[in-house]
Design a protein around this motif. Structure first.
Motif, PDB file in Angstrom:
ATOM      1  N   SER A 149       4.061  15.306  -4.241  1.00 36.85           N
ATOM      2  CA  SER A 149       3.731  15.510  -2.818  1.00 36.85           C
ATOM      3  C   SER A 149       2.776  14.419  -2.330  1.00 36.85           C
ATOM      4  O   SER A 149       2.899  13.937  -1.195  1.00 36.85           O
ATOM      5  N   LYS A 150       1.843  13.976  -3.161  1.00 34.08           N
ATOM      6  CA  LYS A 150       0.943  12.884  -2.774  1.00 34.08           C
ATOM      7  C   LYS A 150       1.711  11.582  -2.601  1.00 34.08           C
ATOM      8  O   LYS A 150       1.461  10.802  -1.671  1.00 34.08           O
ATOM      9  N   GLU A 193       3.675  11.811   0.594  1.00 36.49           N
ATOM     10  CA  GLU A 193       2.737  11.657   1.720  1.00 36.49           C
ATOM     11  C   GLU A 193       2.357  10.186   1.897  1.00 36.49           C
ATOM     12  O   GLU A 193       2.318   9.655   3.014  1.00 36.49           O
ATOM     13  N   LYS A 208       5.245   8.293   3.402  1.00 30.77           N
ATOM     14  CA  LYS A 208       5.362   8.575   4.836  1.00 30.77           C
ATOM     15  C   LYS A 208       4.366   7.736   5.624  1.00 30.77           C
ATOM     16  O   LYS A 208       4.679   7.172   6.669  1.00 30.77           O
ATOM     17  N   ARG A 209       3.135   7.648   5.147  1.00 23.79           N
ATOM     18  CA  ARG A 209       2.115   6.854   5.843  1.00 23.79           C
ATOM     19  C   ARG A 209       2.502   5.373   5.889  1.00 23.79           C
ATOM     20  O   ARG A 209       2.328   4.691   6.896  1.00 23.79           O
TER      21      ARG A 209
END
Length: 183
Positions: free
Chosen positions: A158-159, A162, A165-166
């Motif tokens: 998940s990190k 994330e 995505k950034r």
């Protein structure tokens, strides 16, 4: 004395009451009853009078003395001594004793071998039970480690998602041509 009187005299032996035998052997009532119970349980027969009370002969007293002597050895149980004494005296009718079984050391050796076999069987059972418990513990530890690793992996994924995505958002909002990197 006639021949018939001599035969009668030889066949009549001294009989004793339980209290006499206890006194002669130096036993308390509870211990005496326990020993008699164990012997009778293994088939050793003690005669009774017409009132149902046990009457003891010299042979019975000798048997009890042998029982007491054998029960003093380490590693033998009262039950195994009672069984061997009853077998040795042909009182149980189930097993014929061998002539050499009347030797005290042979009897003790036999009793100790039987005890050793029982201990070996018990040890093997305990080892099996221990192995089964260890297997269960190892399985539960593996399941716990698996759950922990899955949880850690999920957090890391998940990190990463994330972070990706950034990076994508940053690239979309600040889309420049590569040759204008100084602006």
């Amino acid at each position: 004395m006639t021949e018939r009187q001599a035969v009668v005299t030889k066949t009549v032996s001294m009989v004793y009451k339980a209290s006499d035998v206890m006194g002669k052997l130096g036993l308390k009532d509870s211990a005496f009853k326990k020993y008699i119970y164990l012997l009778e349980k293994e088939g050793y027969l003690i005669k009774r009078n017409n009132k149902g009370h046990r009457i003891f002969t010299e042979d019975n007293i000798k048997t009890l003395e042998m029982f007491l002597e054998l029960s003093r050895y380490d590693g033998v149980t009262l039950e195994s001594v009672a069984k061997k004494v009853a077998e040795m005296n042909h009182h149980n009718g189930m097993t014929e004793s061998k002539p050499e079984s009347h030797d005290g050391m042979t009897l003790i050796s036999t009793l100790l071998k039987e005890q050793q076999q029982q201990f070996e069987i018990q040890r093997l059972k305990q080892e099996e039970q221990f192995a089964e418990r260890m297997q269960k513990v190892l399985e539960s530890q593996l399941k716990l480690q698996e759950r922990t690793l899955k949880a850690e992996l999920t957090v890391k994924l998940s990190k990463i998602e994330e972070s990706n995505k950034r990076i994508e958002e940053h690239l979309i909002t600040k889309k420049k041509q590569w040759w204008r990197f100084w602006e």
